[in-house]
Enzyme design. Sequence first.
Site, PDB file in Angstrom:
ATOM      1  N   HIS A  67       0.815  -1.218   0.000  1.00  0.00           N
ATOM      2  CA  HIS A  67       0.000   0.000   0.000  1.00  0.00           C
ATOM      3  C   HIS A  67       0.851   1.272   0.000  1.00  0.00           C
ATOM      4  O   HIS A  67       0.312   2.376  -0.061  1.00  0.00           O
ATOM      5  CB  HIS A  67      -1.005  -0.005   1.162  1.00  0.00           C
ATOM      6  CG  HIS A  67      -0.439   0.281   2.506  1.00  0.00           C
ATOM      7  ND1 HIS A  67      -0.177  -0.708   3.438  1.00  0.00           N
ATOM      8  CD2 HIS A  67      -0.103   1.441   3.114  1.00  0.00           C
ATOM      9  CE1 HIS A  67       0.292  -0.150   4.547  1.00  0.00           C
ATOM     10  NE2 HIS A  67       0.347   1.154   4.372  1.00  0.00           N
ATOM     11  N   ASP A 112       0.351  -7.761   1.835  1.00  0.00           N
ATOM     12  CA  ASP A 112       0.684  -6.326   1.824  1.00  0.00           C
ATOM     13  C   ASP A 112       2.203  -6.192   1.816  1.00  0.00           C
ATOM     14  O   ASP A 112       2.835  -5.849   2.818  1.00  0.00           O
ATOM     15  CB  ASP A 112       0.067  -5.616   3.023  1.00  0.00           C
ATOM     16  CG  ASP A 112       0.172  -4.095   2.908  1.00  0.00           C
ATOM     17  OD1 ASP A 112       0.594  -3.613   1.836  1.00  0.00           O
ATOM     18  OD2 ASP A 112      -0.159  -3.395   3.881  1.00  0.00           O
ATOM     19  N   SER A 206       4.334   3.210   7.722  1.00  0.00           N
ATOM     20  CA  SER A 206       4.068   2.073   6.844  1.00  0.00           C
ATOM     21  C   SER A 206       5.296   1.679   6.042  1.00  0.00           C
ATOM     22  O   SER A 206       6.061   2.521   5.577  1.00  0.00           O
ATOM     23  CB  SER A 206       2.937   2.405   5.874  1.00  0.00           C
ATOM     24  OG  SER A 206       1.692   2.184   6.455  1.00  0.00           O
TER      25      SER A 206
END
EC number: 3.4.21.-
Length: 260
Positions: A67, A112, A206
């Site tokens: 992402h 992910d 992230s």
Amino acid sequence: MVLIRVLANLLVLHLSYAQKSSELVIGGDECNINEHPFLALMYNSTSMKFHCSGTLLNEEWVLTAAHCDMENMQIYLGVHDKKNPNKDQQTRVPKEMFFCLSNKSYTPWDKDIMLIRLNSPVTYSTHIAPFSLPSSPPTVGSVCRIMGWGAITSPNETYPDVPHCANIEIYDYSVCRKAYGGLPEKSRTLCAGVLQGGIDTCLADSGGPLICNGQFQGIVAWGRHPCAQPQLPAFYTKVFDYSDWIQSIIAGNTAATCPS
């Protein structure tokens, strides 16, 4: 913050999960400048906004979260203080990006992960060095290190110029299932945090690493916002489960598939 949910339980999951693509470490302290030579900083070169981190695996490859994919990506290596560049700091852009699925599909608990080949090799230096893939998975109860330039306050986010580091703990996946609800029985993620609250990865963390007993075990993926709430650990993509896929891609087998 972008929210992603499973269609079958859209409302519940929409309230539960948030990408950490704009988060920093809550409850941590400034990392030692020599603690993170493998840590990559990822910018959108048009907006010049910092979105994610990554981990340098060798001279040409960086591992991060799926992402974290963005337009006009620039990858900075050898960074500590964003406003005062190190002399050995280097900048690259992606040459190739590899995902588990060709349509870039992923969920909060599966796939992910993104492997980036840089446009040219970096030169190792005082502040730039790789981090190896793990030789074994982490165990429940392991104390792990998180780090990044993400938000240090939440929900009113403030962002530091230097990366912050903190320690959290690995929990059994059942702890996250109980905390969030609607999760599948099995997952290729790690459940980690501090159940008392106060320490957590957050927005813009992230893609950064989760380091357990000196091994690169996880990629910052998902968590609840506001960050660092009690009884709400976060999700980290389990690097060990994807090691064969990563090694195959780096070796030139670009048709390699991720574990199902």
